[in-house]
Design an enzyme around this catalytic site. Sequence first.
Site, PDB file in Angstrom:
ATOM      1  N   LYS A 116      -3.389  50.923  26.772  1.00  0.00           N
ATOM      2  CA  LYS A 116      -2.475  51.436  25.757  1.00  0.00           C
ATOM      3  C   LYS A 116      -1.011  51.257  26.138  1.00  0.00           C
ATOM      4  O   LYS A 116      -0.159  50.996  25.287  1.00  0.00           O
ATOM      5  CB  LYS A 116      -2.779  52.922  25.497  1.00  0.00           C
ATOM      6  CG  LYS A 116      -4.077  53.166  24.738  1.00  0.00           C
ATOM      7  CD  LYS A 116      -4.260  54.651  24.478  1.00  0.00           C
ATOM      8  CE  LYS A 116      -5.427  54.918  23.536  1.00  0.00           C
ATOM      9  NZ  LYS A 116      -6.700  54.484  24.068  1.00  0.00           N
ATOM     10  N   GLU A 275      -4.203  50.780  14.572  1.00  0.00           N
ATOM     11  CA  GLU A 275      -4.122  52.207  14.261  1.00  0.00           C
ATOM     12  C   GLU A 275      -2.681  52.691  14.326  1.00  0.00           C
ATOM     13  O   GLU A 275      -1.957  52.393  15.283  1.00  0.00           O
ATOM     14  CB  GLU A 275      -5.003  53.007  15.223  1.00  0.00           C
ATOM     15  CG  GLU A 275      -6.466  52.584  15.184  1.00  0.00           C
ATOM     16  CD  GLU A 275      -7.394  53.607  15.808  1.00  0.00           C
ATOM     17  OE1 GLU A 275      -6.904  54.641  16.292  1.00  0.00           O
ATOM     18  OE2 GLU A 275      -8.612  53.370  15.802  1.00  0.00           O
ATOM     19  N   ARG A 297     -12.359  45.142  17.803  1.00  0.00           N
ATOM     20  CA  ARG A 297     -13.793  45.075  17.496  1.00  0.00           C
ATOM     21  C   ARG A 297     -13.990  45.581  16.069  1.00  0.00           C
ATOM     22  O   ARG A 297     -13.027  45.985  15.403  1.00  0.00           O
ATOM     23  CB  ARG A 297     -14.585  45.966  18.462  1.00  0.00           C
ATOM     24  CG  ARG A 297     -14.061  47.409  18.487  1.00  0.00           C
ATOM     25  CD  ARG A 297     -14.912  48.345  19.293  1.00  0.00           C
ATOM     26  NE  ARG A 297     -14.267  49.611  19.563  1.00  0.00           N
ATOM     27  CZ  ARG A 297     -14.135  50.611  18.721  1.00  0.00           C
ATOM     28  NH1 ARG A 297     -14.604  50.485  17.493  1.00  0.00           N
ATOM     29  NH2 ARG A 297     -13.541  51.729  19.069  1.00  0.00           N
TER      30      ARG A 297
END
Length: 667
Positions: A116, A275, A297
């Site tokens: 991240k 996201e 994915r």
Amino acid sequence: MFDKILIANRGEIAARVIATARRLGVRTVAVYSDADAGARHVAMADEAVRIGPAPVAESYLVTDCILEAARQTGAQAIHPGYGFLSENPDFVEAVAAAGLVFIGPPASAIRAMGLKDAAKRAMEKAGVPVVPGYHGADQEAGFLAGQADEIGYPVLIKARAGGGGKGMRLVEDPKDFASALEGAQREGQASFGDPAVLIEKYITKPRHIEIQVFGDAHGNVVHLFERDCSLQRRHQKVVEEAPAPDMPAEVRAAMGQAAVEAARAIGYQGAGTVEFIADGSEGLRTDGFWFMEMNTRLQVEHPVSEAITGLDFVELQLRVAAGEALPVAQDDLQINGHAFEARVYAEDVPKGFLPATGTLQHLSFPAGAEFTHAPVRIDSGVRQGDQISPWYDPMIAKVIVHGPTRAAALRMLSGALSECHVAGSVTNLAFLGALARHEGFGRGEVDTGLIARDLDALVAEADPALELTALAALSGLGLLAPRDPADPWQALAGWRHWTEARYHARLSEGERVMELQITAKGQGAYLVEAGGNTLGLSVTPGAGTAVTLQTEARRFTANVVRNSAQITVFADGQTHAFHMPDPLAEAAEGEAGGDSIIAPMPGLVKVVEAKPGQGVAKGDALMVLEAMKMEHTLRAPRDGVVAEVLAAAGDQVTDGTVLLSLEPGDG
């Protein structure tokens, strides 16, 4: 197109991939562990290969076993599903080295988004807005606490290699930072082999909105609109919908373009999800959303995007991996209607959403399609009789609905959930039904804090109506069995020469114990007395588990399932599981009672805080138990002194194991 593919996964997603492959004429190979030898995905596939024992580290995460299975069966490509090895770049490279095709993005794209902190630095460079926070390499606890102070509380600690809510902690008070950091690091290490974390500003009224993207090897990248995944508990998604409610066109365009730029920046191919966290306090704005992470994915919630676009994402994955160009351009895509997905889990909601196990003694879903477009769609990797084991995710099914409007789709979701009947394990169905009926959610007032704010109302368990308790008692007494009216002996069941037949039934539901007196009135009619209340009713057994019940006030149909002493009644969208106690067994129960701390689910003891002789107060942390890679803290139920500690860190325990005993304190 490929002739044969191997699915390196299990459960619902393996079955989902097999369904599309079968429609395209592509043969499939399933892999399975010892725990999954009789699983549904194994039965669905054209071939199946055993890859090891039940633990994922010895089966579904063993690259060599999966590649050997592909070699043995002549598979040309490997679909990773989601979870397990789906976002492991080393696995992708091993697949390529074996001369096979990985049905997903290149290893370089997975690496770019895998951590991240690095991903957020890359997105900043690409001009994608990023949440304020610390994403650096210094992991010293004191330094991280200082960064949290600078960012300003509340903050979110997140495992940098994390996903699915694992390794994530919300910290609202600086005094809680150290313990939250330790917990996030432990979960990060256990789930991803990486304890490193990042610190981010927590948006106080956040909405979790994600954009579905697809790329191909020819440089084409499109977005397939957004999903709102704001209904979460413990940072895990519960209900997802597409499109997002109250999404302005200009914000949709801005988010979509940001997601496409993010995918282009890393040379993305295949299905992926970018996201974003959005500030919902003043409505969605073009300057009020920030990149969180990219899932490289297929997502669990992809069916809602399939519903509104009319596309089969698994088919797109296969075509792109086979070298074809995307069959659609951005201008070809449009939103059709509204869709919801609810995840049905074996979990004990009142106990804090603890994962549960059990045998699915009865499993019934509403009429609908499976793994394909339909107003009601049920995607499931289990069948009646299957076991929900402690080894894997406890998902039972995904319930997906698609309607012309959000309000219509939400009504469809509520109805579909009410027709899901599961006996043999506790589930979150009542909780999902309460969410579907939640007034604020119905108005589109969603944010990630909704469930936490209204949790008490959402998990409240209503006592069963007397008629439902009576149905369970009648079933336990054997009085609901269908009778042949042509058989004079069956017609006389319950008949007595001098008086009416009377029965006594004792039932329990959770902590409640109920005593019922039942008088047979003939022809399926009964008088029921319980707790000072009297009810007259008549019952007519129907097909299968259905029973029609008539009282003075109403007539309705319920479903009653009996397995030994367990009786489950499904009615009015609620599930009530009753037990007919064995008096002899009750008398033989131990005397420990509330003085024992027992394991509420199967798991691994991670931390033992308590020591023999230690005084504890109600609510003190005693142990930390890990199940499904999530940590659960067991706390003291009352004040007292620790008498014995019966488990050590590292012990694998089963549901109901006594872990610790308490005794009264001196005071």
